[in-house]
Design a protein around this motif. Structure first.
Motif, PDB file in Angstrom:
ATOM      1  N   UNK A  53      34.381  40.293  51.647  1.00  0.00           N
ATOM      2  CA  UNK A  53      32.697  39.262  52.664  1.00  0.00           C
ATOM      3  C   UNK A  53      32.119  38.924  51.830  1.00  0.00           C
ATOM      4  N   UNK A  54      31.429  40.142  51.513  1.00  0.00           N
ATOM      5  CA  UNK A  54      30.086  39.625  51.280  1.00  0.00           C
ATOM      6  C   UNK A  54      29.642  39.050  49.556  1.00  0.00           C
ATOM      7  N   UNK A  55      31.296  39.407  49.088  1.00  0.00           N
ATOM      8  CA  UNK A  55      30.595  37.698  47.739  1.00  0.00           C
ATOM      9  C   UNK A  55      31.191  36.773  48.570  1.00  0.00           C
ATOM     10  N   UNK A  56      32.061  36.633  49.393  1.00  0.00           N
ATOM     11  CA  UNK A  56      32.034  35.270  50.206  1.00  0.00           C
ATOM     12  C   UNK A  56      30.747  34.490  51.295  1.00  0.00           C
ATOM     13  N   UNK A  57      30.107  35.213  51.079  1.00  0.00           N
ATOM     14  CA  UNK A  57      28.896  35.608  52.058  1.00  0.00           C
ATOM     15  C   UNK A  57      27.771  35.107  51.357  1.00  0.00           C
ATOM     16  N   UNK A  58      27.831  35.741  50.221  1.00  0.00           N
ATOM     17  CA  UNK A  58      26.419  35.168  48.793  1.00  0.00           C
ATOM     18  C   UNK A  58      26.938  33.645  47.981  1.00  0.00           C
ATOM     19  N   UNK A  59      28.821  33.013  48.607  1.00  0.00           N
ATOM     20  CA  UNK A  59      29.479  31.780  47.297  1.00  0.00           C
ATOM     21  C   UNK A  59      28.967  30.760  48.603  1.00  0.00           C
ATOM     22  N   UNK A  60      28.691  31.392  49.906  1.00  0.00           N
ATOM     23  CA  UNK A  60      28.424  30.349  50.907  1.00  0.00           C
ATOM     24  C   UNK A  60      30.748  29.304  51.511  1.00  0.00           C
ATOM     25  N   UNK A  61      31.227  30.461  50.962  1.00  0.00           N
ATOM     26  CA  UNK A  61      32.693  29.800  51.318  1.00  0.00           C
ATOM     27  C   UNK A  61      33.191  30.948  52.705  1.00  0.00           C
ATOM     28  N   UNK A  62      34.403  30.743  52.597  1.00  0.00           N
ATOM     29  CA  UNK A  62      35.171  31.506  53.453  1.00  0.00           C
ATOM     30  C   UNK A  62      35.937  32.569  52.837  1.00  0.00           C
ATOM     31  N   UNK A  63      35.975  33.812  53.276  1.00  0.00           N
ATOM     32  CA  UNK A  63      36.699  34.928  51.804  1.00  0.00           C
ATOM     33  C   UNK A  63      37.983  33.895  52.110  1.00  0.00           C
ATOM     34  N   UNK A  64      38.549  33.600  52.446  1.00  0.00           N
ATOM     35  CA  UNK A  64      40.542  32.912  52.356  1.00  0.00           C
ATOM     36  C   UNK A  64      39.667  31.472  51.010  1.00  0.00           C
ATOM     37  N   UNK A  65      38.874  31.683  50.786  1.00  0.00           N
ATOM     38  CA  UNK A  65      38.552  30.317  49.584  1.00  0.00           C
ATOM     39  C   UNK A  65      38.377  30.876  48.680  1.00  0.00           C
ATOM     40  N   UNK A  66      37.957  32.726  48.333  1.00  0.00           N
ATOM     41  CA  UNK A  66      37.898  33.247  47.182  1.00  0.00           C
ATOM     42  C   UNK A  66      38.677  33.576  47.505  1.00  0.00           C
ATOM     43  N   UNK A  67      39.415  34.896  48.745  1.00  0.00           N
ATOM     44  CA  UNK A  67      40.765  35.097  47.930  1.00  0.00           C
ATOM     45  C   UNK A  67      42.168  34.878  49.032  1.00  0.00           C
ATOM     46  N   UNK A  68      42.830  34.627  47.935  1.00  0.00           N
ATOM     47  CA  UNK A  68      44.036  34.807  48.562  1.00  0.00           C
ATOM     48  C   UNK A  68      44.938  35.083  48.521  1.00  0.00           C
ATOM     49  N   UNK A  69      46.633  35.213  48.870  1.00  0.00           N
ATOM     50  CA  UNK A  69      47.598  36.019  49.104  1.00  0.00           C
ATOM     51  C   UNK A  69      48.769  34.728  48.164  1.00  0.00           C
ATOM     52  N   UNK A  70      49.833  35.951  47.268  1.00  0.00           N
ATOM     53  CA  UNK A  70      49.983  35.341  46.179  1.00  0.00           C
ATOM     54  C   UNK A  70      51.531  35.739  45.821  1.00  0.00           C
ATOM     55  N   UNK A  71      52.832  34.785  46.673  1.00  0.00           N
ATOM     56  CA  UNK A  71      53.796  35.888  46.523  1.00  0.00           C
ATOM     57  C   UNK A  71      54.659  35.861  45.105  1.00  0.00           C
TER      58      UNK A  71
END
Length: 71
Positions: A53-71
């Motif tokens: 959440x801290x990283x996403x906030x610093x990048x001014x992005x939603x957390x799901x734009x930075x981290x995502x689920x992958x099958x």
């Protein structure tokens, strides 16, 4: 049962959007330890929810734009 893992777009964001070649410089911008950041980007280590959440906030992005689920 399929295995689901968490992946990230950190390298892409660093290189394309911020045009920073140096991981150390980018980690400093994000306010995270360089060695830990390196593990997130290169080894696929998943940060804690608080750090994600801290990283996403610093990048001014939603957390799901930075981290995502992958099958």
């Amino acid at each position: 049962m399929r295995s689901i893992s968490v992946k990230n777009n950190l390298k892409s964001i660093r290189m394309r959007e911020y045009m920073i070649d140096n991981q150390k410089e980018f980690a400093k911008l994000l306010g995270v330890n360089y060695r830990q950041y390196n593990r997130y980007e290169t080894e696929g280590v998943v940060p804690s929810l608080e750090i994600a959440l801290k990283i996403a906030s610093k990048l001014n992005k939603k957390v799901e734009d930075v981290f995502y689920l992958c099958e």
